[in-house]
Design an enzyme around this catalytic site. Structure first.
Site, mmCIF file in Angstrom:
data_model
loop_
_atom_site.group_PDB
_atom_site.id
_atom_site.type_symbol
_atom_site.label_atom_id
_atom_site.label_comp_id
_atom_site.label_asym_id
_atom_site.label_seq_id
_atom_site.Cartn_x
_atom_site.Cartn_y
_atom_site.Cartn_z
ATOM 1 N N GLU A 115 0.832 -1.215 0.000
ATOM 2 C CA GLU A 115 0.000 0.000 0.000
ATOM 3 C C GLU A 115 0.861 1.257 0.000
ATOM 4 O OE1 GLU A 115 -2.383 -2.592 -0.585
ATOM 5 O OE2 GLU A 115 -3.138 -0.517 -0.634
ATOM 6 N N ASP A 168 13.459 16.178 -29.982
ATOM 7 C CA ASP A 168 12.366 15.260 -29.610
ATOM 8 C C ASP A 168 11.030 15.957 -29.451
ATOM 9 O OD1 ASP A 168 14.400 13.456 -27.284
ATOM 10 O OD2 ASP A 168 14.042 13.217 -29.413
#
Ligand code: 4FV
Length: 254
Positions: A115, A168
């Site tokens: 968790e 990019d």
């Protein structure tokens, strides 16, 4: 750039580190990546790294002691390294954050499981929380891989000289232009003539304009705070005028 990854599954990283651009960057010592097993810092003979949550509830929580020891160990090895906890609560990772991280002295990536990790680690031993997106993973490892892969591309030398990360997607702030390679004709679909012209000025303009159109259609949000050239603005004004002419033709007629 050194990446230290704190995880209970260091073996997950062998694939990422063993192929392609990342493998070559490690061989050429542009980057180094060291997965460290948090379990090695658990003191009990069962090397326990998790326990039940105080206040009850389902699942388990990662104990603070082994993670704290692992972080201190990594910080001793890499003074000045920036410690990141991968968690859905973190700042959303993107190319701009990657550019920030690429100038760090080193990066320590803390991967949670179960968790999550005891809150006191986040409070006292983490420089920043980072999220790769609004979804819940089984562990932080995949997120750490995304960060390593993205940031490594920005480390000088990682991408061969033939490629500059500056071109990019997102580095230009726009979506990338379409790419083509041989054959010229594939299933009756041909490569755009301009790309075969050898006219680099025309090719550059075509690529910028197709990037603009793609970004307008798919990610207009990216264009809001993106510096645009006068050429970009002129091109979009022409698009707008053509659209208006078409709309007027089809609206005023009826
Ligand atoms: C996550 C994300 C993420 C939460 C609990 C690991 C999981 C489990 N990390 N971006 N999204 N982490 O879902 O970075 O421990």
């Amino acid at each position: 750039m050194n990446f230290t990854v704190l995880t209970i599954f260091p073996e997950m990283f062998s694939a990422l580190l063993g192929v392609g651009v990342i493998k070559r960057a490690i061989e050429r010592q542009h980057i180094s990546v060291e997965p460290i097993n948090i379990r090695d810092f658990a003191k009990d003979r069962h090397r326990t790294v998790d326990d039940r949550p105080y206040g009850g509830g389902c699942g388990m929580v990662m104990k603070p002691e082994p993670v704290a020891e692992a972080i201190r160990h990594a910080r001793k090895k890499h003074p000045g390294a920036y410690t990141l906890l991968l968690t859905p609560q973190g700042r959303l990772f993107n190319q701009r954050v990657a550019q920030e991280l690429a100038v760090c002295a080193g990066i320590i990536l803390v991967c949670g499981r179960y968790e999550g990790i005891d809150e006191r680690i986040r409070e006292h031993l983490v420089d920043e929380e980072l999220s790769i997106g609004d979804y819940v993973l089984t562990g932080g490892e995949v997120a750490a891989m995304v960060v390593i892969d993205t940031v490594s591309r920005l480390i000088p030398g990682t991408l061969g000289s033939e490629h500059s990360a500056q071109e990019d997607s997102f580095s230009t702030g726009l979506l990338e232009y379409p790419q083509y390679t041989r054959p010229r004709s594939f299933e009756e679909a041909n490569v755009p003539e301009v790309l075969l012209s050898g006219d680099h000025g025309a090719i550059r303009q075509w690529r910028r304009q197709t990037s603009l159109i793609r970004t307008i259609l798919k990610r207009p949000d990216l264009l809001m705070d993106q510096p645009l050239t006068t050429g970009d603005i002129e091109f979009m004004k022409k698009l707008r005028q053509d659209m208006k002419t078409i709309i007027d033709k089809h609206t005023t007629a009826s």
